[in-house]
Design a protein around this motif. Structure first.
Motif, PDB file in Angstrom:
ATOM      1  N   TYR A  31     -64.508 -99.361 -36.914  1.00  0.00           N
ATOM      2  CA  TYR A  31     -63.106 -98.993 -36.947  1.00  0.00           C
ATOM      3  C   TYR A  31     -62.370 -99.624 -35.778  1.00  0.00           C
ATOM      4  CZ  TYR A  31     -64.560 -95.366 -40.221  1.00  0.00           C
ATOM      5  OH  TYR A  31     -65.073 -94.691 -41.306  1.00  0.00           O
ATOM      6  N   TYR A  33     -58.185-100.472 -34.173  1.00  0.00           N
ATOM      7  CA  TYR A  33     -56.803 -99.987 -34.228  1.00  0.00           C
ATOM      8  C   TYR A  33     -55.930-100.804 -33.278  1.00  0.00           C
ATOM      9  CZ  TYR A  33     -59.608 -95.974 -35.684  1.00  0.00           C
ATOM     10  OH  TYR A  33     -60.526 -95.162 -36.304  1.00  0.00           O
ATOM     11  N   TYR A  48     -54.528-100.507 -38.661  1.00  0.00           N
ATOM     12  CA  TYR A  48     -55.905-100.163 -38.398  1.00  0.00           C
ATOM     13  C   TYR A  48     -56.809-100.797 -39.453  1.00  0.00           C
ATOM     14  CZ  TYR A  48     -55.570 -96.599 -42.094  1.00  0.00           C
ATOM     15  OH  TYR A  48     -55.403 -95.951 -43.290  1.00  0.00           O
ATOM     16  N   VAL A  50     -60.920-100.228 -41.161  1.00  0.00           N
ATOM     17  CA  VAL A  50     -62.155 -99.432 -41.217  1.00  0.00           C
ATOM     18  C   VAL A  50     -63.382-100.308 -41.450  1.00  0.00           C
ATOM     19  CG1 VAL A  50     -60.913 -97.365 -41.957  1.00  0.00           C
ATOM     20  CG2 VAL A  50     -61.912 -98.906 -43.671  1.00  0.00           C
ATOM     21  N   ASP A  96     -67.370 -94.658 -35.906  1.00  0.00           N
ATOM     22  CA  ASP A  96     -67.260 -94.080 -37.249  1.00  0.00           C
ATOM     23  C   ASP A  96     -65.940 -93.363 -37.477  1.00  0.00           C
ATOM     24  OD1 ASP A  96     -69.396 -91.187 -36.552  1.00  0.00           O
ATOM     25  OD2 ASP A  96     -67.526 -91.893 -35.669  1.00  0.00           O
ATOM     26  N   GLY A  97     -64.998 -93.485 -36.534  1.00  0.00           N
ATOM     27  CA  GLY A  97     -63.699 -92.861 -36.712  1.00  0.00           C
ATOM     28  C   GLY A  97     -63.671 -91.381 -36.415  1.00  0.00           C
ATOM     29  N   HIS A  98     -64.829 -90.798 -36.054  1.00  0.00           N
ATOM     30  CA  HIS A  98     -64.853 -89.362 -35.865  1.00  0.00           C
ATOM     31  C   HIS A  98     -64.557 -88.932 -34.437  1.00  0.00           C
ATOM     32  CE1 HIS A  98     -66.345 -87.911 -39.772  1.00  0.00           C
ATOM     33  NE2 HIS A  98     -66.840 -89.111 -39.867  1.00  0.00           N
ATOM     34  N   TYR A 101     -61.886 -93.006 -29.148  1.00  0.00           N
ATOM     35  CA  TYR A 101     -61.814 -94.455 -29.174  1.00  0.00           C
ATOM     36  C   TYR A 101     -62.287 -95.042 -27.851  1.00  0.00           C
ATOM     37  CZ  TYR A 101     -58.026 -93.890 -32.735  1.00  0.00           C
ATOM     38  OH  TYR A 101     -57.246 -93.568 -33.824  1.00  0.00           O
TER      39      TYR A 101
ATOM     40  N   SER B  97     -58.037 -87.513 -42.218  1.00  0.00           N
ATOM     41  CA  SER B  97     -58.124 -88.789 -41.508  1.00  0.00           C
ATOM     42  C   SER B  97     -59.499 -89.033 -40.904  1.00  0.00           C
ATOM     43  CB  SER B  97     -57.074 -88.855 -40.391  1.00  0.00           C
ATOM     44  OG  SER B  97     -55.779 -88.882 -40.924  1.00  0.00           O
ATOM     45  N   SER B  98     -60.469 -88.175 -41.226  1.00  0.00           N
ATOM     46  CA  SER B  98     -61.789 -88.353 -40.631  1.00  0.00           C
ATOM     47  C   SER B  98     -62.426 -89.659 -41.096  1.00  0.00           C
ATOM     48  CB  SER B  98     -62.702 -87.183 -40.978  1.00  0.00           C
ATOM     49  OG  SER B  98     -62.887 -87.104 -42.380  1.00  0.00           O
ATOM     50  N   ASN B  99     -61.993 -90.177 -42.245  1.00  0.00           N
ATOM     51  CA  ASN B  99     -62.559 -91.443 -42.716  1.00  0.00           C
ATOM     52  C   ASN B  99     -61.801 -92.654 -42.201  1.00  0.00           C
ATOM     53  OD1 ASN B  99     -60.300 -90.825 -44.185  1.00  0.00           O
ATOM     54  ND2 ASN B  99     -61.042 -91.744 -46.078  1.00  0.00           N
ATOM     55  N   THR B 100     -60.743 -92.413 -41.442  1.00  0.00           N
ATOM     56  CA  THR B 100     -60.000 -93.522 -40.852  1.00  0.00           C
ATOM     57  C   THR B 100     -59.934 -93.408 -39.333  1.00  0.00           C
ATOM     58  OG1 THR B 100     -57.848 -92.423 -40.943  1.00  0.00           O
ATOM     59  CG2 THR B 100     -58.523 -93.692 -42.885  1.00  0.00           C
ATOM     60  N   GLY B 101     -60.032 -92.214 -38.814  1.00  0.00           N
ATOM     61  CA  GLY B 101     -59.971 -92.001 -37.372  1.00  0.00           C
ATOM     62  C   GLY B 101     -58.587 -92.118 -36.782  1.00  0.00           C
TER      63      GLY B 101
END
Lengths: 112, 115
Positions: A31, A33, A48, A50, A96-98, A101, B97-101
């Motif tokens: 990911y 951004y 962004y 993914v 993983d976007g979780h 950053y 948005s957990s799949n995009t962050g």
């Protein structure tokens, strides 16, 4: 381990010129951004990605374009620079976007 | 409209005392909250986070509190040190948005810790 590398650190553009802000990460993050920070404002999401080949617009995409041909690189293109694009630009990545950053050190752009 | 707000642009505290940085959000559609710290001429660095299902998370000198009914987030730094002087951003991740962050950031609060 360099993390997220942004180049250039500073740039002055004339109105109507174009440029590409470079961003590269060596952490194998999927990911990535692009944010901009204006004085007294929070960071606003421009674009962004993914994963390689997948990009999408954020909150303030007008006047910008991106590409993601590799996992490592995520360049931001400014076409026809305008004074409203004067800002500090930050690139960031996440595995993983979780979670949090990793940010680059920023590019300070002035359009005159 | 600013969905994540940090209403105090600056805060000054004495070394050794507690620093409390505040953040308010305007809707309940966030599932994850984060704090970042930023030094001049550097990018923000991740500090601490909290899930919306919790009300407290602690990491050393840093504790984040979440009050969902008040839509309020706070970061406590105890004891404050001069090296904590920086700009602090709160950020929130929208539901879905957990799949995009993707994150929404507040305006930032500049903390100055005086020796």
């Amino acid at each position: 381990n360099a993390g997220v590398t942004q180049t250039p650190k500073f740039r002055i553009l004339k109105i109507g010129q174009s440029m590409t802000l470079q961003c590269a990460q060596d952490m194998n993050h999927n990911y990535m951004y692009w944010y901009r920070q204006d004085p007294g404002m929070g960071l606003k999401l421009i674009y962004y990605s993914v994963g390689a080949g997948i990009t999408d617009k954020g909150e303030v995409p007008n006047g910008y374009n991106v590409s993601r041909s590799t996992t490592e690189d995520f360049p931001l293109r400014l076409e026809l620079a305008a004074p409203s694009q004067t800002s500090v630009y930050f690139c960031a990545s996440s595995y993983d976007g979780h979670y949090g950053y990793t940010f680059g050190s920023g590019t300070r752009l002035t359009v005159v | 409209d600013q969905q994540v707000k940090q209403n105090s642009p600056s805060l000054s505290v004495q070394e050794g005392r507690i620093s409390i940085l505040n953040c308010d959000y305007t809707n309940s559609m966030f599932d994850y909250f984060l704090w970042y710290k930023k030094y001049p001429a550097e990018g923000p660095t991740f500090l601490i986070s909290i899930s919306s299902i919790k009300d407290k998370n602690e990491d050393g000198r840093f504790t984040v509190f979440l009050n969902k009914s008040a839509k309020h987030l706070s970061l406590h730094i105890v004891p404050s040190q001069p090296g904590d002087s920086a700009v602090y951003f709160c950020a929130a991740r929208p539901h879905g948005s957990s799949n995009t962050g993707k994150l929404i950031f507040g305006q930032g609060t500049t903390l100055q810790v005086k020796p």
